[in-house]
Write a protein that holds these residues in place. Structure first.
Motif, PDB file in Angstrom:
ATOM      1  N   ALA A  21     -35.264  55.372  37.342  1.00 57.31           N
ATOM      2  CA  ALA A  21     -36.738  55.368  37.351  1.00 57.31           C
ATOM      3  C   ALA A  21     -37.295  53.969  37.613  1.00 57.31           C
ATOM      4  N   ASP A  23     -39.422  52.949  39.844  1.00 59.41           N
ATOM      5  CA  ASP A  23     -40.880  52.948  40.035  1.00 59.41           C
ATOM      6  C   ASP A  23     -41.612  53.048  38.701  1.00 59.41           C
ATOM      7  N   TRP A  24     -41.102  53.893  37.803  1.00 52.05           N
ATOM      8  CA  TRP A  24     -41.714  54.025  36.475  1.00 52.05           C
ATOM      9  C   TRP A  24     -41.627  52.707  35.720  1.00 52.05           C
ATOM     10  N   ARG A  27     -44.284  50.380  37.067  1.00 52.17           N
ATOM     11  CA  ARG A  27     -45.608  50.746  36.543  1.00 52.17           C
ATOM     12  C   ARG A  27     -45.732  50.359  35.070  1.00 52.17           C
TER      13      ARG A  27
END
Length: 194
Positions: A21, A23-24, A27
């Motif tokens: 993850a 990208d998570w 963010r």
């Protein structure tokens, strides 16, 4: 055994965010800031580690023996663990040849440590603990190499001085752990005194 599995899920789950993850994670850092992210990551890692230690200690009280490894594999594990300590040290000593060549020596150290311990132990708890770490290290190394290729990461060439320091630190740390701390913390003496 349940506490050990829960600890592994928490600890390795936190350490698997970059594998599954990315990208998570990006963010999360943007939302909470780098220090906030690191604080959450560290807190969850400590909780997971504490659960692993507690769960493994509990599982060892009533061991489920799956096989009895020969003594030769226990000696081989000592060599794997020595190499693992050197690899972990190389992850932190700048400009050493080991890191320049292997790029992710800590993950390779975890692989060797877990694989060696799988060979040298034979209970269900050992299989769960070391098998989980070995699987994680295989996946993490693959993800790290893929990330390096995508980003065009170039590692600084190593020199002999830092390489010698990494090896020395790894050997000393291994000796302290193998001859004293392993028995004190884990209750198993890799080199029992007669």
């Amino acid at each position: 055994m349940g506490m050990l599995v829960l600890g592994l899920i928490v600890f390795l789950g936190v350490h698997s965010v970059r594998i599954f993850a990315e990208d998570w994670r990006t963010r999360g850092i943007a939302r909470w800031g780098e220090m906030g992210w690191k604080g959450l990551y560290s807190a969850l890692s400590l909780i997971g580690f504490a659960l692993i230690v507690w769960g493994f200690a509990q599982a060892r009280l009533l061991p489920v023996v799956l096989w009895s490894p020969p003594a030769m594999l226990k000696h081989l594990n000592s060599l794997f663990t020595l190499a693992a300590f050197i690899l972990v040290a190389a992850a932190y000593v700048p400009r050493n040849r080991i890191r320049a060549r292997l790029h992710h020596p800590m993950i390779l150290g975890v692989k060797l440590w877990a694989f060696g311990h799988l060979l040298a132990t034979g209970t269900l708890a050992d299989l769960v603990l070391f098998g989980a770490f070995l699987l994680w290290a295989v996946l993490d190394f693959r993800a790290a190499r893929r990330r390096d290729r995508a980003l065009g990461t170039v590692y600084a060439p190593g020199t002999m001085g830092p390489t010698a320091i990494a090896v020395l630190v790894g050997v000393v740390a291994w000796a302290v752990f193998a001859f004293w701390l392993h028995a004190a913390w884990i209750g198993v003496a890799p080199f029992p005194r007669a």
